[in-house]
Design a protein around this motif. Structure first.
Motif, PDB file in Angstrom:
ATOM      1  N   ILE A  12       0.827  -1.286   0.025  1.00 52.63           N
ATOM      2  CA  ILE A  12      -0.005  -0.013  -0.014  1.00 52.63           C
ATOM      3  C   ILE A  12       0.874   1.165   0.169  1.00 52.63           C
ATOM      4  O   ILE A  12       0.469   2.300  -0.672  1.00 52.63           O
ATOM      5  CB  ILE A  12      -0.970  -0.090   1.402  1.00 52.63           C
ATOM      6  CG1 ILE A  12      -2.119  -1.006   1.046  1.00 52.63           C
ATOM      7  CG2 ILE A  12      -1.689   1.317   1.440  1.00 52.63           C
ATOM      8  CD1 ILE A  12      -2.823  -1.471   2.453  1.00 52.63           C
ATOM      9  N   ARG A  13       2.155   1.266   0.598  1.00 54.55           N
ATOM     10  CA  ARG A  13       2.835   2.610   0.847  1.00 54.55           C
ATOM     11  C   ARG A  13       3.652   2.883  -0.596  1.00 54.55           C
ATOM     12  O   ARG A  13       3.872   3.967  -0.663  1.00 54.55           O
ATOM     13  CB  ARG A  13       4.169   2.016   1.717  1.00 54.55           C
ATOM     14  CG  ARG A  13       3.414   2.006   3.008  1.00 54.55           C
ATOM     15  CD  ARG A  13       4.504   2.003   4.386  1.00 54.55           C
ATOM     16  NE  ARG A  13       3.947   2.245   5.664  1.00 54.55           N
ATOM     17  CZ  ARG A  13       3.679   1.290   6.522  1.00 54.55           C
ATOM     18  NH1 ARG A  13       4.249   0.056   6.043  1.00 54.55           N
ATOM     19  NH2 ARG A  13       3.363   1.399   7.745  1.00 54.55           N
ATOM     20  N   TYR A  14       3.441   1.989  -1.546  1.00 54.78           N
ATOM     21  CA  TYR A  14       3.650   2.421  -2.920  1.00 54.78           C
ATOM     22  C   TYR A  14       2.659   3.193  -3.546  1.00 54.78           C
ATOM     23  O   TYR A  14       1.640   2.447  -3.814  1.00 54.78           O
ATOM     24  CB  TYR A  14       4.450   1.210  -3.674  1.00 54.78           C
ATOM     25  CG  TYR A  14       5.632   0.653  -3.421  1.00 54.78           C
ATOM     26  CD1 TYR A  14       6.874   1.280  -3.638  1.00 54.78           C
ATOM     27  CD2 TYR A  14       5.594  -0.597  -2.464  1.00 54.78           C
ATOM     28  CE1 TYR A  14       8.056   0.616  -3.283  1.00 54.78           C
ATOM     29  CE2 TYR A  14       6.753  -1.310  -2.164  1.00 54.78           C
ATOM     30  CZ  TYR A  14       8.176  -0.664  -2.217  1.00 54.78           C
ATOM     31  OH  TYR A  14       9.127  -1.334  -2.029  1.00 54.78           O
ATOM     32  N   GLY A  76      -4.973   8.386  -5.593  1.00 55.22           N
ATOM     33  CA  GLY A  76      -5.342   8.838  -4.399  1.00 55.22           C
ATOM     34  C   GLY A  76      -4.552   9.951  -3.683  1.00 55.22           C
ATOM     35  O   GLY A  76      -3.555  10.535  -4.136  1.00 55.22           O
ATOM     36  N   GLN A  77      -5.232  10.344  -2.544  1.00 55.71           N
ATOM     37  CA  GLN A  77      -4.379  11.559  -1.778  1.00 55.71           C
ATOM     38  C   GLN A  77      -3.380  10.760  -1.088  1.00 55.71           C
ATOM     39  O   GLN A  77      -3.431   9.582  -0.678  1.00 55.71           O
ATOM     40  CB  GLN A  77      -5.460  12.144  -0.743  1.00 55.71           C
ATOM     41  CG  GLN A  77      -6.706  12.786  -1.350  1.00 55.71           C
ATOM     42  CD  GLN A  77      -6.252  13.922  -2.221  1.00 55.71           C
ATOM     43  OE1 GLN A  77      -5.410  14.674  -1.875  1.00 55.71           O
ATOM     44  NE2 GLN A  77      -6.883  13.895  -3.347  1.00 55.71           N
ATOM     45  N   PRO A  78      -2.319  11.766  -0.748  1.00 60.10           N
ATOM     46  CA  PRO A  78      -1.086  11.049  -0.130  1.00 60.10           C
ATOM     47  C   PRO A  78      -1.277  10.383   1.243  1.00 60.10           C
ATOM     48  O   PRO A  78      -0.811   9.298   1.439  1.00 60.10           O
ATOM     49  CB  PRO A  78      -0.131  12.324   0.365  1.00 60.10           C
ATOM     50  CG  PRO A  78      -0.757  13.370  -0.785  1.00 60.10           C
ATOM     51  CD  PRO A  78      -2.001  13.190  -1.079  1.00 60.10           C
ATOM     52  N   ALA A  79      -2.367  10.772   2.113  1.00 63.36           N
ATOM     53  CA  ALA A  79      -2.680   9.981   3.269  1.00 63.36           C
ATOM     54  C   ALA A  79      -3.131   8.535   3.049  1.00 63.36           C
ATOM     55  O   ALA A  79      -2.991   7.776   4.011  1.00 63.36           O
ATOM     56  CB  ALA A  79      -3.589  11.027   4.148  1.00 63.36           C
ATOM     57  N   GLN A  80      -3.876   8.337   1.985  1.00 63.68           N
ATOM     58  CA  GLN A  80      -4.281   7.138   1.632  1.00 63.68           C
ATOM     59  C   GLN A  80      -3.058   5.992   1.335  1.00 63.68           C
ATOM     60  O   GLN A  80      -3.549   4.708   1.270  1.00 63.68           O
ATOM     61  CB  GLN A  80      -5.116   7.261   0.453  1.00 63.68           C
ATOM     62  CG  GLN A  80      -6.361   7.814   0.546  1.00 63.68           C
ATOM     63  CD  GLN A  80      -7.239   7.929  -0.775  1.00 63.68           C
ATOM     64  OE1 GLN A  80      -7.168   8.761  -1.602  1.00 63.68           O
ATOM     65  NE2 GLN A  80      -8.247   6.929  -0.904  1.00 63.68           N
ATOM     66  N   PHE A  81      -2.193   6.304   0.991  1.00 68.84           N
ATOM     67  CA  PHE A  81      -0.850   5.566   0.929  1.00 68.84           C
ATOM     68  C   PHE A  81      -0.211   5.313   2.091  1.00 68.84           C
ATOM     69  O   PHE A  81       1.109   4.689   2.202  1.00 68.84           O
ATOM     70  CB  PHE A  81       0.199   6.047  -0.100  1.00 68.84           C
ATOM     71  CG  PHE A  81      -0.495   6.060  -1.697  1.00 68.84           C
ATOM     72  CD1 PHE A  81      -0.729   5.020  -2.369  1.00 68.84           C
ATOM     73  CD2 PHE A  81      -1.176   7.173  -1.978  1.00 68.84           C
ATOM     74  CE1 PHE A  81      -1.348   4.966  -3.405  1.00 68.84           C
ATOM     75  CE2 PHE A  81      -1.771   7.373  -3.143  1.00 68.84           C
ATOM     76  CZ  PHE A  81      -1.930   6.350  -4.059  1.00 68.84           C
TER      77      PHE A  81
END
Length: 379
Positions: A12-14, A76-81
């Motif tokens: 997910i972090r990518y 997505g928005q940065p927080a979603q990663f």
């Protein structure tokens, strides 16, 4: 025991809506598998990485099952990663569609390396969510002879088995108007407003009111609209992208003819992706059903129709049975996308149980009673 949670959190972090992160994520998947002594072949498809790994039988003629997953996500928005956990829910972009399923498939591949009756092939592609609909890496994989005998693509299905999926008809439609000064809009014919009216007409065409066994209607979406070239001018041209998910049995040519009959428009470009239909009595599907039933004894195992299309169609077109089967979750493509961690454990177990029990099902060859069908809407 390999922890599915840690693996999916890493994925997910990518931000795999971006090319650089997509390459980095593929490198992580490859490294993870190779560190567990699973050989990985990587291929380039239009500058994007495609991974293929195999375990199990090396015997000629052994059944070959494909676990098919995709790394790419919608933006997505940065927080979603940054994945976060709320109870059993792991929240983050791609958790449900479909990094959770991919992580479980990677774990299941390792679980199955010692069995020698079935070849299990993991195919990880980078472009399932791509708008470049004409050239799919899964099509290339299948054309290269890597389609196997049966494919499972890990799209979101809440542990049900997707035996039908709608087809896709994407139309780029140009709507023509008449220019005028913005101070006197009544002297012009606003193409943007006309485009909205055209879309509303498409929603009421005869094809839109049809239904089938698993779907109550086609899906029609206005995905993009662009018009006007100056603030002080009535726009005389507007282009919109309309995405129709049509039913198995419907003719996309007839749908297109109905749209083209609307006056004042030109259909500039189209893309057609066929629907998916697999018999629920196929022995591979039956074997999967039994494995899922054992993994989820408290839930009825259902065959479902999915509103969304997937790369399963690439296998179907080549004559290879393929289904969509993924873990439980919700919110894919939305702001609170999540996957159930306990479901990932059951999903991984079902994949392993399916492969181990498959030879007996193929020997029996009985069709059984099939699955219970429910209406679409899980896509």
């Amino acid at each position: 025991m390999i922890d599915e949670r840690n693996l999916v959190e890493r994925l997910i972090r990518y931000d795999t809506s971006r090319a650089d992160d997509l390459v980095a994520a593929a490198g992580f998947v490859k490294g993870w598998l190779e560190s567990r002594e699973i050989e990985v072949r990587d291929h380039d498809h239009n500058g994007r990485p495609v991974l293929v790994a195999e375990v199990g039988s090396r015997q000629s003629g052994a059944p070959c099952v494909v676990f098919h997953g995709h790394l790419d996500v919608v933006p997505g928005q940065p927080a979603q990663f940054e994945p976060r956990l709320e109870g059993d829910r792991l929240i983050g972009r791609g958790a449900y569609d479909m990094k959770g399923a991919l992580a479980a498939m990677m774990c299941a591949l390792k679980d199955l390396e010692e069995q020698d009756a079935v070849k299990v092939r993991l195919v990880c592609v980078p472009d399932e969510e791509s708008e470049e609909l004409d050239e799919r890496s899964t099509d290339a994989v299948v054309a290269a002879g890597l389609g196997g005998d049966f494919a499972i693509t890990g799209e979101p299905t809440n542990m049900h088995i997707g035996v039908q999926a709608k087809g896709v008809l994407v139309m780029r439609i140009v709507v023509h108007g008449r220019a005028a000064h913005s101070s006197t809009p009544w002297l012009g014919d606003n193409a943007v407003l006309k485009a909205i009216d055209v879309f509303r007409r498409i929603e009421t065409l005869p094809f839109s009111r049809e239904s089938s066994e698993m779907f109550d209607r086609p899906s029609i979406n206005l995905g993009r609209i662009e018009g006007g070239d100056a603030l002080n001018k009535v726009p005389d041209r507007c282009e919109m992208a309309v995405d129709v998910r049509y039913l198995p049995g419907q003719d996309p040519g007839e749908i297109l003819a109905q749209v083209r009959a609307i006056p004042g428009i030109d259909v500039k470009r189209t893309f057609i992706h066929p629907p998916v239909t697999v018999s629920p009595t196929d022995p591979y599907v039956r074997a999967l059903r039994e494995a899922v039933a054992r993994a989820t004894p408290d839930t009825e195992t259902l065959s479902v129709g999915r509103d969304g299309a997937s790369d399963a169609a690439s296998f179907i077109e080549a004559g290879i049975p393929a289904v969509e089967f993924g873990p439980a979750g919700s919110g894919h493509h939305g702001p609170e996308e999540w996957v159930s961690l306990s479901s990932l454990v059951r999903y991984r177990a079902a994949l392993g149980d399916f492969v181990r029990g498959l030879p007996a099902w193929l020997e029996r060859g009985d069709a059984g009673t099939g699955l219970t069908a429910i209406e679409g809407g899980l896509a």
